[in-house]
Each structure stands twice: as structure tokens, then as C-alpha cells.
Design a protein around this motif. Structure first.
Motif, mmCIF file in Angstrom:
data_model
loop_
_atom_site.group_PDB
_atom_site.id
_atom_site.type_symbol
_atom_site.label_atom_id
_atom_site.label_comp_id
_atom_site.label_asym_id
_atom_site.label_seq_id
_atom_site.Cartn_x
_atom_site.Cartn_y
_atom_site.Cartn_z
ATOM 1 N N UNK A 69 0.665 -1.397 0.044
ATOM 2 C CA UNK A 69 -0.065 0.083 0.114
ATOM 3 C C UNK A 69 0.810 1.325 0.008
ATOM 4 N N UNK A 70 2.111 1.160 0.359
ATOM 5 C CA UNK A 70 2.781 2.473 0.559
ATOM 6 C C UNK A 70 3.714 2.789 -1.014
ATOM 7 N N UNK A 71 3.649 1.950 -1.721
ATOM 8 C CA UNK A 71 4.027 2.391 -2.950
ATOM 9 C C UNK A 71 3.568 3.571 -3.657
ATOM 10 N N UNK A 72 4.355 4.315 -4.436
ATOM 11 C CA UNK A 72 3.598 5.550 -5.013
ATOM 12 C C UNK A 72 2.699 4.907 -6.226
ATOM 13 N N UNK A 73 1.372 5.316 -6.021
ATOM 14 C CA UNK A 73 0.289 4.500 -7.006
ATOM 15 C C UNK A 73 0.557 4.231 -8.351
ATOM 16 N N UNK A 74 1.024 5.399 -9.115
ATOM 17 C CA UNK A 74 1.304 5.218 -10.332
ATOM 18 C C UNK A 74 2.411 4.576 -10.749
ATOM 19 N N UNK A 75 3.441 4.509 -10.039
ATOM 20 C CA UNK A 75 4.598 3.603 -9.963
ATOM 21 C C UNK A 75 4.284 2.032 -9.948
ATOM 22 N N UNK A 76 3.340 1.694 -8.936
ATOM 23 C CA UNK A 76 2.914 0.330 -8.853
ATOM 24 C C UNK A 76 2.027 -0.249 -9.987
#
Length: 416
Positions: free
Chosen positions: A113-120
Motif C-alpha cells: 500500500x505504501x508504493x507511489x500509486x502510479x509507479x505500482x
């Protein structure tokens, strides 16, 4: 032959040596530019710290140069000796071949959940997250403040202003008014930045290659006629100018402007160049988006160490460790917690990265979730420089690249 900058070695020595021990093998890329700051040191310290807390696990790391690391991992996988983890530049082929653990099989929910959303999201293959972001960067326009002051100009916000500034720099005898590295080293990056600046990209919104779109044709026609054709890009033909050479020339004070990523900051500072950074200009204003690049961490299924891999990677992605790596190599954090910490920091090492962090939420990535991308990227590196050569045809080159991309995509889909 693959030549490693770092030979395989067990990093750290903490922990028990009983037969129940698990040894995790990680292959990683070297972000350093010398033995003094090799990534081997970063991973050695991280492995030592992890092993001290987890005596039943050893972490064995091999570090290779970026020129070799992807090929080395492919060689290992093809020979049936896949590592447990690989920190490299691409993942789609391995995901399509069923070689990888889905992210949910290894990482804790909190880390995911901690990953930057657009990178994930860029790490999804077939709507399933497989690749974990490890390091990120965006591009901005770097300009030499001293040369700009001497020419009496200000940083450009449009293509017309960029061309005008380049004319003024040329009149002052600047060697490279605008450095345009379309040589084979990293031409796919410079190309994508210009396609985005022109209002398009490599693909449309649903992921279909649109390299030969009318908008992209206009972009490269402008580059050929208004920059290269007017002698505003320096003495080396863009198709023969590599990114590393362009960065070195900027650090030597020979370049007025160029698109750059965070590693150029330290390179220029080390040479005493006074520089500024602004968003890359678009056709009539700020570019639609900056280009973002993400490097990936993969977890291979072959050895069956999902639990141990997850435990180690949860440690790797703790905020402190993400910040340590980002600060050491001038790259952007890939987790939201570390990104927020860096954006709120006034530390000398963090402030220059704020301009890149500001662009990260809207940055666009290469189409890395397409198994055809590796072949398309290679074709761009080989051919795109011809589009701006004196006798080159932008439309002709883009049409050839589109045909190559369509064929590669068709082959990849049939094999999938």
C-alpha cells in the motif's frame, strides 16, 4: 561475455549456519559511478542489518553494471538458475512466462500500500501486480545559468522560446545550445520526452502503439527543421550523441540546455556549473507530462522462497532504507512515506530533488507492461537519430518504427 562489476559474494555474515538456513540470491544493478559508491556497499550494509535480525536467512548479492545486469538475469533464468530476486529494468517477459511471484505473494499489505500509486500500476502485467518499483526518476530541462545570463535570456516555457534561446546561445558561441542525445545509449528516453512535449507518446490511452501519429510526425519535423537544421544542437549529430556524453558536456559548461534526470545534479555540481531546472517546455506551454522511469524489483518463483523474499523486501522498503538509497544515488523514492519525507525535507541533498518529485504524480512511464517494449525500445535506439538527420524523413522513420512495433506486439500476443 557478461562482465560483472561486482562478483557474487555473500554479503554479511551474521546469523546461524545450520542446515535449516535459507540463502536468498539477489542480482542487482550498480547505480554508482566508481568503486567508492558502488551499489555493492549499499546492499552489503542492508544485508548485514537484515541478517542480524533474521539469523535463519542469508542474503547473497551479485551486483552488475547496467550494461550487463538484464542480460545476466536472462542468462540465469534461461539456464534454470533463476535468482530469488532481481533488481533490473524490465519485467514483462518474466511475468508473461509465469516466472514471477505476484506482489501479493511476497510483500506485506502495508508495504504494497505504501508504493507511489502510479509507479505500482506500471508494474502490473495482465491486471496483476508483479513488478515492485525500486527507484524512479523524472526529466526536467536543465539550463546553464552563466551562459543564459551572458546571452541575456530566460528559461523557455514553449518550443518557440526554446528555439529562440538556442539561437541566442549559438550567437554567443556556445558549443551545444541545446544538446539532443538521440544516440543509441538512451535515445528511447529523449524521444519519449519530446513525444510527450508534443502532446502524444509511444502509445494511446489503451496501450496501442501510435509512434507514427500525425502529432508525433509534427514533433520530429520541428526538431529536424527548427533545431537540428538551424545548427542549434551542436557539432555532434544527435543520432551519434549519447546521453552520457551530453551530460558530461553540460558538466563541462559547453551546453546551454538539455533534458536531464537527477543524476546530472551532482555531476554538474562537481564541476562547479551553475544551473537551473524548469519543467520541459511543450509546444505552446508546459508539456502534457514529464517522462518517468522506474527500475524494478522482481521475485522469482523457481526456488520457492516466497516467505523469506517477502520478509527481506519488507525490510528493503522500510522508509529509512528507501531514503538512504534515494539520497545516496540522487533518485526519487518509490514509496509514499519516503516521498513525503523527502518533499518536506530542507536537507541539502533533498531540496534539488523537489523539482523532480513535483512531477512524479503525473509522469508517464515507458509501456513496460508490454512484452514487445524491449524490441521497440531497441528499434528506437537504433533508428530515431535518422529522423533528424539532414537527409532524413521524420515521417518515414516513424512509419518504420510503427511497423516494427506492430509486428513485435503481434508476435508477443501470439506467444502469450
Amino acid at each position: 561475455m557478461v562482465s560483472a562489476l561486482g562478483m557474487t559474494a555473500t554479503l554479511g555474515g551474521c546469523g546461524s549456519t545450520g542446515s535449516s538456513d535459507t540463502t536468498l540470491k539477489l542480482v542487482a544493478a550498480d547505480y554508482g559511478d566508481s568503486a567508492a559508491n558502488s551499489s555493492k556497499k549499499y546492499w552489503a550494509a542492508l544485508a548485514d542489518a537484515y541478517e542480524a535480525k533474521h539469523p535463519g536467512v542469508k542474503v547473497q548479492v551479485s551486483v552488475y553494471s547496467w550494461n550487463d545486469v538484464d542480460a545476466k538475469v536472462k542468462e540465469m533464468v534461461d539456464s534454470g538458475n533463476a535468482p530469488d530476486m532481481a533488481q533490473i529494468g524490465a519485467y514483462a517477459d518474466y511475468a508473461a512466462a509465469g516466472k514471477l511471484y505476484p506482489m501479493s505473494d511476497t510483500l506485506s499489505i502495508g508495504t504494497q500500500a505504501d508504493f507511489v500509486p502510479q509507479l505500482a500500476e506500471a508494474g502490473d502485467w495482465n491486471h496483476t501486480p508483479y513488478a515492485m518499483p525500486f527507484a524512479a526518476s523524472t526529466r526536467v530541462l536543465f539550463y546553464n545559468k552563466t551562459l543564459f545570463q551572458q546571452a541575456g535570456i530566460t528559461p523557455p516555457t514553449t518550443w518557440d522560446e526554446l528555439a529562440s534561446d538556442a539561437e541566442s546561445l549559438k550567437a554567443k558561441g556556445v558549443k551545444y545550445p541545446f544538446a539532443l542525445p538521440l544516440g543509441p545509449e538512451e535515445a528511447q528516453a529523449e524521444t519519449m520526452q519530446w513525444l510527450l512535449s508534443g502532446g502524444s507518446g509511444y502509445t494511446d490511452d489503451i496501450g496501442t502503439y501510435t509512434i507514427d501519429s500525425a502529432v508525433n510526425g509534427e514533433t520530429f519535423s520541428w526538431l529536424k527543421d527548427d533545431l537540428v537544421g538551424k545548427g542549434l544542437t551542436g557539432p555532434v549529430a544527435p543520432g551519434r550523441l549519447n546521453r552520457a556524453a551530453a551530460f558530461a558536456a553540460f558538466a563541462d559548461g559547453q551546453v546551454g540546455m538539455l533534458n536531464g534526470h537527477p543524476t546530472l545534479i551532482r555531476q554538474a555540481e562537481a564541476k562547479g556549473v551553475k544551473f537551473g531546472m524548469v519543467p520541459s517546455p511543450g509546444r505552446t506551454g508546459r508539456a502534457r507530462a514529464a517522462m518517468g522511469v522506474t527500475d524494478w524489483m522482481l521475485a522469482f518463483k523457481q526456488n520457492g522462497h516466497a516467505r523469506e523474499i517477502g520478509s527481506f523486501l519488507d525490510f528493503v522498503y522500510e522508509q529509512k532504507n528507501v531514503l538512504d538509497f534515494s539520497r545516496k544515488y540522487g533518485l526519487l523514492p518509490v514509496t509514499t512515506s519516503a516521498s513525503e519525507a523527502m518533499s518536506q525535507s530542507d536537507a541539502k541533498s533533498d531540496v534539488p530533488l523537489h523539482a523532480f518529485l513535483d512531477q512524479l504524480p503525473t509522469a508517464e512511464q515507458y509501456p513496460v507492461n508490454k512484452t514487445s517494449w524491449a524490441a521497440v525500445s531497441a528499434a528506437v535506439k537504433k533508428d530515431i537519430g535518422q529522423a533528424v538527420s539532414p537527409d532524413g524523413s521524420p515521417a518515414g522513420v516513424l512509419t518504420r518504427l510503427q511497423s516494427a512495433a506492430t509486428a513485435a506486439d503481434s508476435t508477443a500476443q501470439s506467444q502469450g
